[in-house]
Scaffold this active site. Sequence first.
Site, PDB file in Angstrom:
ATOM      1  N   PRO A  23       2.928  -3.387  -3.451  1.00 59.72           N
ATOM      2  CA  PRO A  23       1.625  -2.541  -3.304  1.00 59.72           C
ATOM      3  C   PRO A  23       1.996  -1.004  -4.009  1.00 59.72           C
ATOM      4  O   PRO A  23       2.880  -0.543  -3.947  1.00 59.72           O
ATOM      5  CB  PRO A  23       1.677  -2.093  -1.952  1.00 59.72           C
ATOM      6  CG  PRO A  23       2.657  -3.119  -0.915  1.00 59.72           C
ATOM      7  CD  PRO A  23       3.543  -3.610  -2.165  1.00 59.72           C
ATOM      8  N   CYS A  25       0.203   2.328  -5.093  1.00 57.34           N
ATOM      9  CA  CYS A  25      -1.162   3.315  -5.102  1.00 57.34           C
ATOM     10  C   CYS A  25      -1.398   3.854  -6.418  1.00 57.34           C
ATOM     11  O   CYS A  25      -0.858   4.292  -7.263  1.00 57.34           O
ATOM     12  CB  CYS A  25      -0.727   4.597  -4.214  1.00 57.34           C
ATOM     13  SG  CYS A  25      -0.552   4.311  -2.566  1.00 57.34           S
ATOM     14  N   ALA A  57      -1.484   0.586  -0.696  1.00 55.62           N
ATOM     15  CA  ALA A  57      -1.445   1.083   0.734  1.00 55.62           C
ATOM     16  C   ALA A  57      -2.791   1.702   0.864  1.00 55.62           C
ATOM     17  O   ALA A  57      -3.627   2.332   0.303  1.00 55.62           O
ATOM     18  CB  ALA A  57      -0.569   2.295   0.691  1.00 55.62           C
ATOM     19  N   GLN A  99      -1.827  -4.029   2.024  1.00 58.63           N
ATOM     20  CA  GLN A  99      -0.683  -3.375   2.851  1.00 58.63           C
ATOM     21  C   GLN A  99      -1.751  -2.161   3.615  1.00 58.63           C
ATOM     22  O   GLN A  99      -2.354  -1.444   2.888  1.00 58.63           O
ATOM     23  CB  GLN A  99       0.268  -2.488   1.946  1.00 58.63           C
ATOM     24  CG  GLN A  99       1.179  -1.844   2.737  1.00 58.63           C
ATOM     25  CD  GLN A  99       2.091  -1.076   1.943  1.00 58.63           C
ATOM     26  OE1 GLN A  99       1.731  -0.007   1.265  1.00 58.63           O
ATOM     27  NE2 GLN A  99       3.174  -1.188   1.751  1.00 58.63           N
ATOM     28  N   TYR A 186       6.119   7.722   5.720  1.00 60.96           N
ATOM     29  CA  TYR A 186       4.924   7.838   6.371  1.00 60.96           C
ATOM     30  C   TYR A 186       4.655   7.572   7.841  1.00 60.96           C
ATOM     31  O   TYR A 186       5.783   7.750   8.590  1.00 60.96           O
ATOM     32  CB  TYR A 186       3.936   6.938   5.704  1.00 60.96           C
ATOM     33  CG  TYR A 186       3.856   7.071   4.090  1.00 60.96           C
ATOM     34  CD1 TYR A 186       3.413   8.252   3.696  1.00 60.96           C
ATOM     35  CD2 TYR A 186       4.355   6.012   3.186  1.00 60.96           C
ATOM     36  CE1 TYR A 186       3.420   8.641   2.399  1.00 60.96           C
ATOM     37  CE2 TYR A 186       4.354   6.526   1.752  1.00 60.96           C
ATOM     38  CZ  TYR A 186       3.706   7.624   1.399  1.00 60.96           C
ATOM     39  OH  TYR A 186       3.753   7.902   0.041  1.00 60.96           O
ATOM     40  N   ARG A 234       7.000  -3.585   5.566  1.00 57.35           N
ATOM     41  CA  ARG A 234       7.795  -3.040   4.797  1.00 57.35           C
ATOM     42  C   ARG A 234       8.451  -2.007   5.277  1.00 57.35           C
ATOM     43  O   ARG A 234       7.695  -0.888   5.991  1.00 57.35           O
ATOM     44  CB  ARG A 234       6.851  -2.523   3.599  1.00 57.35           C
ATOM     45  CG  ARG A 234       7.727  -1.207   2.692  1.00 57.35           C
ATOM     46  CD  ARG A 234       7.146  -1.032   1.121  1.00 57.35           C
ATOM     47  NE  ARG A 234       7.245  -2.001   0.348  1.00 57.35           N
ATOM     48  CZ  ARG A 234       7.301  -1.973  -0.883  1.00 57.35           C
ATOM     49  NH1 ARG A 234       6.485  -0.796  -1.486  1.00 57.35           N
ATOM     50  NH2 ARG A 234       7.634  -2.771  -1.773  1.00 57.35           N
ATOM     51  N   ARG A 328       6.566  -1.036 -11.256  1.00 56.13           N
ATOM     52  CA  ARG A 328       6.515  -0.386 -12.351  1.00 56.13           C
ATOM     53  C   ARG A 328       6.913  -1.400 -13.393  1.00 56.13           C
ATOM     54  O   ARG A 328       6.122  -1.537 -14.491  1.00 56.13           O
ATOM     55  CB  ARG A 328       7.344   0.799 -12.462  1.00 56.13           C
ATOM     56  CG  ARG A 328       6.738   2.056 -11.757  1.00 56.13           C
ATOM     57  CD  ARG A 328       7.805   3.174 -11.674  1.00 56.13           C
ATOM     58  NE  ARG A 328       8.785   3.121 -10.649  1.00 56.13           N
ATOM     59  CZ  ARG A 328       9.655   3.848 -10.126  1.00 56.13           C
ATOM     60  NH1 ARG A 328       9.653   5.176 -11.032  1.00 56.13           N
ATOM     61  NH2 ARG A 328      10.476   3.671  -9.449  1.00 56.13           N
TER      62      ARG A 328
END
Length: 380
Positions: A23, A25, A57, A99, A186, A234, A328
């Site tokens: 995932p 963002c 996410a 996610q 988070y 995760r 990435r």
Amino acid sequence: MSRLFERVKVRDVEIRNRTVVSPMCMYSAVGGKLTDFHLAHLGRFAMGGAGLIFVEATGVSPEGRITHGDSGLWNDEQKEPLKRVVALLKSMGATPGIQLAHAGRKASCHRPWEGDGPILESDKNPGEEPWQTFSSSAIPWGENWHTPKEMDEKDMEKVRNDFLAAAKRANDCGFDVLEMHNAHGYLLQSYLSPIANQRQDQYGGSLENRMRFPLSVAKVLREFWPKEKPMFVRISSVDGIEGGFTIEEAVEYAKELKKLGVDVIDCSSGGQPGKMNLRSALGYQVPFAREIKHSADIQTMAVGFIVDAHQANKIVEEGSADFVALAREALNEPQWFFHAEQELGQAPEENPYKEWPVQSAFWLEKRKKTLDRLQAAPVK
């Protein structure tokens, strides 16, 4: 055959190989809704041969977003663009996952390229107001950050209901895999981490107490999510900061998640403020996936600076993890997966583009034959 590119079945969901797009963002949704950008962004990985592709996410509530540009699934209008993504990924042979997340005290934030800090009255974009954030304790994530509200039982019940409602919408969209975001500082990870969690009640202090709320969210999700479909979680395997969440605690948490019916632990790290004592290196989080896999007897996913086909295959071959996720590196090379298959000798020698979309494979096969002929011709 390379184990990285063998077909794998988790519950009743069959995935074409063990590669995963993590995932990521993009901070480019509008009102929580994905756009054509996201369709192209995610579709390229399916065309490139990835096995399982996660949508970024996705906030379970407006206050659960990191930024105003986050994907969301708190209303039915947000389902339609996600259905388009699911249909596209499946048509290309990939397995779609999503996610679900709540940003906690790291919410109400600017997009990374706009400063990546908290939204303040003095620097907010037009129409993008800051909002009240929430956490396990009323401790700001960093200097000048908003002070989150320490959650009470009513707040926790709302979050559980928000995750459940979002999971129901995700199932309506046709997703085959659900992941609960429990990492990177988070909301749910802020309960696990003793750095963030300074509570004095049944949700703070001991590991048993710190696990209580995130486990209650996982329980609600697993009880709803269809039994034939897998659920991932995760986690930050370690905080990487003295006095923080440890790998030993992560193993115990993974054992509890397994009891609830969680299928795969996605092993990341970090997310709390302060300098981590982890050094970034190729595959630096793989040891966490290996430790959790063998000590908790649960399938794991490795992620973090995995860039090479042989490196990725070795992770699976040596039993360090069951899945290998790229982020990435996939952005850098969306067709990494098909190229890795070729590099590992898994593509048919007579037709190395057999698995590619025919619209590309037809021309690439012709190109290969021409290049082979030209390279074989004597130099004059």
